[in-house]
Design a protein around this motif. Structure first.
Motif, PDB file in Angstrom:
ATOM      1  N   LEU A 156       0.093 -25.899  -8.999  1.00 25.27           N
ATOM      2  CA  LEU A 156       0.376 -24.506  -9.352  1.00 25.27           C
ATOM      3  C   LEU A 156       1.864 -24.181  -9.275  1.00 25.27           C
ATOM      4  CD1 LEU A 156      -2.586 -22.841  -7.455  1.00 25.27           C
ATOM      5  CD2 LEU A 156      -2.246 -22.806  -9.930  1.00 25.27           C
ATOM      6  N   GLY A 157       2.564 -24.811  -8.344  1.00 24.66           N
ATOM      7  CA  GLY A 157       3.959 -24.445  -8.114  1.00 24.66           C
ATOM      8  C   GLY A 157       4.006 -23.244  -7.182  1.00 24.66           C
ATOM      9  N   ASP A 158       5.172 -22.551  -7.188  1.00 19.23           N
ATOM     10  CA  ASP A 158       5.374 -21.468  -6.218  1.00 19.23           C
ATOM     11  C   ASP A 158       4.321 -20.381  -6.344  1.00 19.23           C
ATOM     12  OD1 ASP A 158       7.741 -22.374  -4.971  1.00 19.23           O
ATOM     13  OD2 ASP A 158       8.824 -21.889  -6.807  1.00 19.23           O
ATOM     14  N   VAL A 170       2.949 -16.771  -5.634  1.00 13.97           N
ATOM     15  CA  VAL A 170       3.612 -15.496  -5.384  1.00 13.97           C
ATOM     16  C   VAL A 170       2.639 -14.357  -5.093  1.00 13.97           C
ATOM     17  CG1 VAL A 170       5.752 -16.034  -6.574  1.00 13.97           C
ATOM     18  CG2 VAL A 170       3.850 -15.161  -7.897  1.00 13.97           C
ATOM     19  N   GLU A 197      -1.937 -16.415  -8.058  1.00 15.98           N
ATOM     20  CA  GLU A 197      -0.888 -16.288  -9.064  1.00 15.98           C
ATOM     21  C   GLU A 197       0.324 -17.106  -8.628  1.00 15.98           C
ATOM     22  OE1 GLU A 197      -0.653 -14.363 -11.908  1.00 15.98           O
ATOM     23  OE2 GLU A 197      -2.005 -12.642 -11.678  1.00 15.98           O
ATOM     24  N   ALA A 198       0.704 -18.057  -9.456  1.00 17.06           N
ATOM     25  CA  ALA A 198       1.960 -18.782  -9.239  1.00 17.06           C
ATOM     26  C   ALA A 198       2.975 -18.232 -10.234  1.00 17.06           C
ATOM     27  CB  ALA A 198       1.739 -20.271  -9.443  1.00 17.06           C
ATOM     28  N   VAL A 199       4.233 -18.650 -10.108  1.00 16.33           N
ATOM     29  CA  VAL A 199       5.248 -18.152 -11.033  1.00 16.33           C
ATOM     30  C   VAL A 199       4.833 -18.464 -12.467  1.00 16.33           C
ATOM     31  CG1 VAL A 199       7.632 -18.427 -11.809  1.00 16.33           C
ATOM     32  CG2 VAL A 199       7.134 -18.352  -9.373  1.00 16.33           C
ATOM     33  N   LYS A 200       4.426 -19.691 -12.682  1.00 18.26           N
ATOM     34  CA  LYS A 200       4.173 -20.163 -14.036  1.00 18.26           C
ATOM     35  C   LYS A 200       2.772 -19.882 -14.543  1.00 18.26           C
ATOM     36  CE  LYS A 200       6.113 -22.592 -17.035  1.00 18.26           C
ATOM     37  NZ  LYS A 200       6.779 -21.978 -18.182  1.00 18.26           N
ATOM     38  N   PRO A 260       2.888 -15.170   0.566  1.00 18.83           N
ATOM     39  CA  PRO A 260       1.975 -16.018  -0.210  1.00 18.83           C
ATOM     40  C   PRO A 260       2.424 -17.476  -0.249  1.00 18.83           C
ATOM     41  CG  PRO A 260       3.280 -14.617  -1.660  1.00 18.83           C
ATOM     42  CD  PRO A 260       3.526 -14.135  -0.271  1.00 18.83           C
TER      43      PRO A 260
END
Lengths: 126, 367
Positions: free
Chosen positions: A35-37, A39, A60-63, A87
């Motif tokens: 997922l990446g960061d 948020v 919810e991730a950034v991307k 988060p």
């Protein structure tokens, strides 16, 4: 990547730690990395009872955004409110401070349908 | 579906921890460590992006200028040697075929930089209109790597590699410089981040050398390799359009908020319908909005009036702004709502979340 052997894993990349009749649920190290960061955790389902594999919230991730699936049937009894302000704990400590919900197990035998660490590792090809 | 193209430095990115994903027909690094960390590094210091997927065309000859004038929306006649211009290619209906950069390199020498996913489409379109004589066209895309060295410290990093006074170059200019013994390396003070910096065009054979050199010299300023994830959040904070998301063949530059690169005092393919659109007004327009409630807009989410009873448009790009730590987005709305401070609702998983139309950019850049 790290997949502790005391946890059980779902094919949807959630983990469960059983504490009596309660399951602590989070997402795996693999999932947070994909997922990446992260948020925002959108979980408004405290008090709601779900069947196994139903959606109980979203991450919810950034991307990207992804649904959160119940690894077991049960009632969501607690959301980790530390995630409201932080988060990113899901990224930095997915099996510890980054846990997401606690679930009152309605069918404890669900646990046996989940994957052990080595089977999950195999599933993701790690 | 054609197979995705692997960029020349693929293995270098993998060894840096890059997560490689398909995008626009290429396999590209989406992130190395963290989208947010990479984003903030570019805003505060310097980051290096491999954007070798972008397309580059050379156009030269006595007819080059009039050809570019016919094909693009901006006024290429105003380009002096050493300048760069943001522009667009439009079709007969005035729809945007692509957005691009036009470089003037010499008296009759131009360079066009186009989006990766549109290389073939643009090339076919240009060749289809190319005059029989007076203009020579060359697609240099596969022989060229493009690195974007972006951020307020980019100038310091680049200066360590050249005696050319790169700190004296105004925004949107280009030069051919000597870079650590490599002659005639094209650089420009352009980018897609709003953080300032350079784009550096390197012949394929020397690309890895230059990438490693920039990473090595940049270490003193905390350089990080940056992926598509950060590139997208950086451009979105600046309100820069992304082709395929925020514009396409059926949207004209007036609707896309690109009137400023559309010079209607000249004729070009598509100028007539665009003139009409400008005179009679457009029915929808691209706006930027900030979420006033917790949530993140994503492309294709629906936009409603603030009361939630009427659909007025759709999100084309959205994310959580790493600098503002709020949901931001762009989208087309019915013209009556395309006014700063108008309240809208974004439908996110069945919930209506309040958003406010704002003037772009979302974040003040450092150019």
């Amino acid at each position: 990547m790290n997949f502790p052997s005391e946890l059980k894993y779902s094919k949807d990349h959630e983990w469960v730690r059983v504490e009596g009749n309660v399951g602590v649920v989070g997402i795996t190290d693999f999932a947070q990395k994909e997922l990446g960061d992260i948020v925002f955790l959108d979980v408004t389902s405290v008090g709601t009872t779900f069947s196994k594999e139903e959606v109980f919230g979203t991450v919810e991730a950034v991307k990207t955004v992804s649904d959160l699936f119940m690894p077991v049937s049960g009632k969501v009894v607690e959301f980790n409110t530390a995630l409201e302000g932080n988060p990113e704990l899901v990224n930095s400590d997915p099996y510890g401070a980054g846990w997401i919900v606690k679930v009152e197990l309605s069918s404890p035998s669900d646990i046996d349908t989940l994957l052990a660490s080595d089977a999950y590792t195999q599933l993701i090809g790690a | 579906m054609e197979e995705n193209i692997t960029i020349p430095l693929h293995e270098v990115h993998v060894s840096l921890g890059g997560k490689m994903v398909p995008f626009g027909g290429f396999i590209l690094p989406v992130r190395y460590s963290s989208d947010i960390e990479e984003h903030l590094t570019v805003r505060s210091a310097v980051g290096l992006f491999d954007v070798s997927h972008m397309g580059e065309f050379s156009l030269s000859g006595p007819g080059a200028l009039s050809f570019i004038q016919q094909m693009t929306t901006n006024d290429a006649a105003s380009l002096t040697i050493g300048k760069v211009q943001y522009s667009a290619l439009t079709n007969e209906q005035g729809g945007i075929i692509d957005d691009l950069l036009v470089y003037r390199l010499g008296e009759e020498e131009y360079y066009l930089v186009v989006n990766a996913s549109n290389i073939e489409k643009d090339k076919n379109w240009l060749l289809q209109h190319l005059p029989d004589s007076g203009v020579s066209f060359k697609d240099e895309s596969s022989a060229t790597c493009l690195f974007a060295l972006q951020g307020p410290k980019a100038v310091d990093v680049l200066q360590t590699l050249t005696t050319y006074p790169v700190d004296q170059m105004p925004y949107y200019t280009n030069a051919k410089i000597e870079l650590r013994g490599l002659k005639d390396i094209l650089i420009s003070t352009t980018g897609y981040t709003g953080a300032g910096g350079f784009e550096i065009y390197v012949p394929l054979e020397r690309a890895e050398f230059v990438w490693r050199l920039l990473m090595e010299k940049g270490a003193a300023w905390g350089i990080k390799p940056c992926g598509l994830g950060a590139r997208d959040t950086l451009r979105l904070e600046m309100g820069y359009c992304l082709y395929g998301n925020d514009m396409n063949d059926t949207i004209n530059p007036i609707e896309a908020g690109l009137g400023w690169i559309t010079k209607l005092n000249k004729n070009f393919i598509g100028s007539e319908p665009i003139r009409k659109a400008k005179t009679s007004g457009v029915s929808k327009k691209l706006v930027g909005f900030i979420l006033e409630e917790r949530g993140i807009p994503r492309s294709h989410y629906e936009l409603y009036t603030v009361s939630g009873d009427k659909k007025i448009g759709e999100v084309t790009s959205g994310t959580q702004s790493p600098c503002l730590q709020q949901g931001i987005g762009m989208g087309y709305v019915a013209i009556d709502y395309a006014v700063p401070d108008t309240l809208l609702a974004v439908q996110i998983r069945g919930k209506m979340l309040r958003a406010r139309v704002v003037a772009l950019p979302f974040v003040k850049g450092t150019i």
